[in-house]
Design an enzyme around this catalytic site. Structure first.
Site, mmCIF file in Angstrom:
data_model
loop_
_atom_site.group_PDB
_atom_site.id
_atom_site.type_symbol
_atom_site.label_atom_id
_atom_site.label_comp_id
_atom_site.label_asym_id
_atom_site.label_seq_id
_atom_site.Cartn_x
_atom_site.Cartn_y
_atom_site.Cartn_z
ATOM 1 N N VAL A 67 3.450 -49.724 36.969
ATOM 2 C CA VAL A 67 3.320 -51.500 36.568
ATOM 3 C C VAL A 67 3.148 -51.848 37.654
ATOM 4 C CG1 VAL A 67 2.746 -50.766 33.919
ATOM 5 C CG2 VAL A 67 5.248 -50.999 35.275
ATOM 6 N N ASN A 98 4.782 -53.254 27.085
ATOM 7 C CA ASN A 98 5.541 -52.849 26.444
ATOM 8 C C ASN A 98 6.295 -52.067 27.838
ATOM 9 O OD1 ASN A 98 7.177 -50.789 24.527
ATOM 10 N ND2 ASN A 98 5.595 -49.150 25.943
ATOM 11 N N SER A 150 13.255 -58.547 24.127
ATOM 12 C CA SER A 150 14.781 -57.878 23.153
ATOM 13 C C SER A 150 15.711 -58.496 22.878
ATOM 14 C CB SER A 150 15.185 -57.331 24.473
ATOM 15 O OG SER A 150 16.993 -56.793 24.155
ATOM 16 N N TYR A 163 19.634 -56.592 32.672
ATOM 17 C CA TYR A 163 18.766 -56.836 31.851
ATOM 18 C C TYR A 163 18.187 -58.241 30.565
ATOM 19 C CZ TYR A 163 16.566 -54.874 27.124
ATOM 20 O OH TYR A 163 15.220 -54.231 26.574
ATOM 21 N N ALA A 164 19.046 -58.558 30.626
ATOM 22 C CA ALA A 164 18.881 -59.737 29.843
ATOM 23 C C ALA A 164 18.578 -61.162 29.910
ATOM 24 C CB ALA A 164 20.244 -60.749 29.159
ATOM 25 N N SER A 166 15.755 -60.088 32.800
ATOM 26 C CA SER A 166 14.555 -60.252 33.109
ATOM 27 C C SER A 166 13.836 -60.146 31.515
ATOM 28 C CB SER A 166 14.827 -58.353 33.429
ATOM 29 O OG SER A 166 15.476 -57.628 32.137
ATOM 30 N N LYS A 167 14.087 -59.387 30.847
ATOM 31 C CA LYS A 167 13.435 -59.997 28.862
ATOM 32 C C LYS A 167 13.736 -61.891 29.317
ATOM 33 C CE LYS A 167 12.795 -56.032 28.214
ATOM 34 N NZ LYS A 167 11.139 -56.146 27.804
ATOM 35 N N ILE A 196 16.839 -50.416 18.307
ATOM 36 C CA ILE A 196 16.309 -49.518 17.721
ATOM 37 C C ILE A 196 16.768 -47.844 18.040
ATOM 38 C CG2 ILE A 196 14.026 -48.894 18.118
ATOM 39 C CD1 ILE A 196 13.887 -51.379 16.874
#
Length: 255
Positions: A67, A98, A150, A163-164, A166-167, A196
């Protein structure tokens, strides 16, 4: 009213799902197929996609590409444009971004390479997919894009700033494109999963897991199916008047 469990809610339409070999990706693919859609299933590893193809023989179109490879993404959308005119596939109605990656590290020891990798996979790749998908959807003046975000990007979390970020960037694009693309009939929404039960969280030891579960009102981890049902709802006509919305799938997490 069309139910998101209606086996015909996406009949005659096609949906592209990136990251289809992960547990959430597989659940999303299954939910789309059960709703009658044809599914373009993306993966980097053809072997990992094989079980999904075996389970849904003839109903899944495999798309093997990275991707983050801009040229490969463009080529795949050219192939989708050709294939979507086939009567058994139908026009591209949905895109589910996703594919994602998560690394945990305090900022003092965070690797810039890992930061860039998360930005590339979690934000830049979905952005390019949305850009190319909306060009196809705009021709029929109808479509639904769902980004898997997220709750970490919504609420933040210690040790997960990269990570936070990027989301959170993807959330910004989601709510902005909802406004930009509404005039051409394209809805853009997101789902924000909490804790999850997937490979991303199974490395938690029991003590750490218990601490997280104590902060969830429903007192359990979510399942890939929980996320897939939310995605299916946002793809379907049941959410026809919903755009620019971020749907939490977190069992009511208390920060």
């Amino acid at each position: 009213m069309t139910s998101n469990s209606d086996p015909n809610s996406l009949k005659g339409k096609s949906v592209l799902v990136t990251g289809a070999t992960g547990e959430i990706g597989q659940a999303i693919v299954a939910a789309c197929l059960k709703s009658g859609a044809s599914v373009f299933a993306n993966a980097r590893d053809e072997d990992k996609l094989a079980p999904l193809l075996d389970s849904w023989a003839g109903k899944v179109v495999p798309l093997i590409y990275d991707v983050t490879d801009e040229k490969a993404v463009k080529e795949q959308f050219r192939q989708i444009q050709k294939m979507q005119m086939q009567s058994d596939i139908g026009p591209l109605h949905g895109l589910v971004n996703n594919a994602g990656v998560m690394f945990e590290a305090p900022i003092t020891v965070s690797s810039m390479d890992k930061l860039k990798e998360q930005l590339n996979i979690n934000f830049l790749a979905p952005y390019q997919h949305m850009q190319l998908a909306c060009r196809l959807m705009a021709r029929q003046r109808k479509g639904s894009i769902v980004n898997v975000l997220s709750q970490v990007g919504e609420l933040g979390s210690s040790g997960m700033s990269a990570y936070a970020s990027s989301k959170a960037a993807l959330k910004g694009a989601t709510v902005s494109l909802a406004k930009e693309l509404a005039p051409v009939g394209i809805r853009v929404n997101g789902v924000a999963p909490g804790f999850i039960d997937t490979a991303m969280t199974r490395h938690y030891d029991q003590e750490r897991r218990d601490i997280v579960l104590q902060r969830i009102v429903m007192k359990r981890a979510g399942t890939p199916a929980d996320v897939a049902k939310a995605v299916s709802f946002l793809l379907s006509n049941q959410s026809a008047y919903t755009t620019g919305h971020i749907l939490p799938v977190d069992g009511a997490f208390c920060p």
